[in-house]
Design an enzyme around this catalytic site. Structure first.
Site, mmCIF file in Angstrom:
data_model
loop_
_atom_site.group_PDB
_atom_site.id
_atom_site.type_symbol
_atom_site.label_atom_id
_atom_site.label_comp_id
_atom_site.label_asym_id
_atom_site.label_seq_id
_atom_site.Cartn_x
_atom_site.Cartn_y
_atom_site.Cartn_z
ATOM 1 N N LYS A 83 41.167 52.506 39.706
ATOM 2 C CA LYS A 83 41.053 51.718 40.944
ATOM 3 C C LYS A 83 41.977 52.298 42.016
ATOM 4 O O LYS A 83 41.581 52.469 43.168
ATOM 5 C CB LYS A 83 41.433 50.252 40.678
ATOM 6 C CG LYS A 83 40.326 49.471 39.997
ATOM 7 C CD LYS A 83 40.798 48.115 39.496
ATOM 8 C CE LYS A 83 39.697 47.468 38.657
ATOM 9 N NZ LYS A 83 40.146 46.303 37.904
ATOM 10 N N GLN A 93 44.901 42.193 37.323
ATOM 11 C CA GLN A 93 44.082 42.737 36.235
ATOM 12 C C GLN A 93 44.060 41.754 35.057
ATOM 13 O O GLN A 93 45.105 41.317 34.581
ATOM 14 C CB GLN A 93 44.655 44.100 35.801
ATOM 15 C CG GLN A 93 43.848 44.816 34.749
ATOM 16 C CD GLN A 93 42.462 45.253 35.248
ATOM 17 O OE1 GLN A 93 42.324 45.745 36.362
ATOM 18 N NE2 GLN A 93 41.455 45.048 34.428
ATOM 19 N N ASP A 102 38.475 39.973 43.948
ATOM 20 C CA ASP A 102 37.701 39.813 42.712
ATOM 21 C C ASP A 102 36.731 38.626 42.827
ATOM 22 O O ASP A 102 35.815 38.494 42.014
ATOM 23 C CB ASP A 102 38.650 39.556 41.529
ATOM 24 C CG ASP A 102 38.788 40.761 40.612
ATOM 25 O OD1 ASP A 102 37.937 41.669 40.698
ATOM 26 O OD2 ASP A 102 39.735 40.778 39.805
#
Ligand code: NDP
Length: 296
Positions: free
Chosen positions: A54, A98, A121
């Site tokens: 990422k 994460q 997200d």
């Protein structure tokens, strides 16, 4: 029939190029560089790989990448304090924590402490509610990428029968909401669904998000249907470790009209959509026009 293979790698490269173009314009015309902060707790090897890639792709499209690595045993207060700092940092337009988090941390509390406008997200309860009520939101990356590929292949999805197999909060449920938003007739199947083959055979669109290697064989697929295989399963075959999806590609690709492969299908779209969400969040934060074609 031999299915068209939907090339997620090429599609994702196209999305990243669009993002890079928009980032360049933001820098040139507005003096703004979008920034994505990724928080990683602990040493989980898979999570470390995801976070590294990422970060690399964030920089490649011209954005700033901020990585925050915390010890496995970090206490919740310290993690919430970091998120609070990132929420208030004007250089940070997207925040991603994460998952999975170590067990002693309350993942829902942590995710819901992110400013929803920076929640790239799309997991914050406000974004879930906005998506569910058809309002502008941050859309979870994997379902967003899947929707983009479906629209690209099919054009209008209106009136099509769609089956989503899997009802997780990160894939199945938001995917179903997006398909409903595009006027599909949506069925959500799960582990208690009766007669799954019959349910799947009705569908013009099949999205499989289960996590069971090759559980959907070709004879469940309606001829000509579009199949999006979200599953990523590591298995051993002929002494080799390989990745397979939730759909049995060899048989399904003989029946479907189009299908995503694993690897090289949905997977690459997820990070591309994370970058797309970050540039969208940056534009919204600065009251600027959002780039077209990068959100739902
Ligand atoms: P979850 O484990 O959270 O959810 C799996 C879902 O599948 C559940 O709703 C479960 O039903 C359902 N299910 C389990 N067994 C069956 C069955 N026999 N028949 C029908 N449904 C069943 O998984 P995720 O949604 O997080 O992920 C799904 C897959 O997608 C995984 O392989 C994951 O690795 C992959 N993934 C890929 C991403 C990408 O970037 N391409 C990103 C995210 C995930 P129930 O609710 O009843 O238990």
């Amino acid at each position: 029939m031999t299915a068209k293979i939907i090339d997620g790698k090429a599609f994702a490269a196209g999305i990243r190029a669009k993002v890079a173009g928009h980032v360049a314009r933001l820098k040139e015309e507005n003096g703004i560089t979008p920034g994505l902060a990724v928080v990683l707790v602990g040493e989980d090897p898979a999570s470390q790989v995801y976070v590294r890639s990422k970060g690399k792709m964030t920089v490649e499209v011209g954005m700033n990448s901020y990585e925050h690595k915390l010890d496995e045993g970090v206490d919740q207060g310290a993690l919430l304090a970091l998120i609070d700092r990132l929420n208030n940092d004007p250089e940070v337009h997207g925040i991603l924590v994460q998952l999975p988090l170590p067990r002693h941390l309350d993942a829902d509390l942590v995710i819901n402490s992110i400013n929803p406008e920076k929640d790239v997200d799309g997991f914050h309860i406000s974004n879930v509610g906005l998506l569910g009520t058809g309002q502008k939101s941050m859309v979870p990356c994997t379902p967003l990428g899947s929707l983009m590929m479906l629209r690209d292949h099919l054009g209008s999805l209106s009136g099509l029968d769609a089956v989503v197999i899997g009802r997780s909060n990160i894939v199945g449920k938001p995917m179903a909401q997006l398909l409903l938003g595009d006027s599909c007739t949506v069925t959500i199947a799960h582990s208690r669904t009766k007669d799954l083959p019959v349910v799947v055979r009705r569908a013009d669109i099949v999205v499989a998000a289960v996590g069971r290697p090759e559980m959907v064989p070709g004879d469940w697929i309606k001829p000509g249907a579009t199949v999006i295989d979200v599953g990523i399963n590591r298995i051993e075959r002929d002494g080799k470790k390989i990745l397979v999806g939730d759909v049995e590609f060899a048989s399904a690709s003989k029946v479907a009209g189009a299908i995503t492969p694993v690897p090289g299908g949905v997977g690459p779209m997820t990070i591309a959509c994370l970058l797309a969400n970050t540039v969208t969040a940056c534009c919204r934060a600065n009251g600027l026009t959002e780039p077209e074609g990068l959100t739902a």
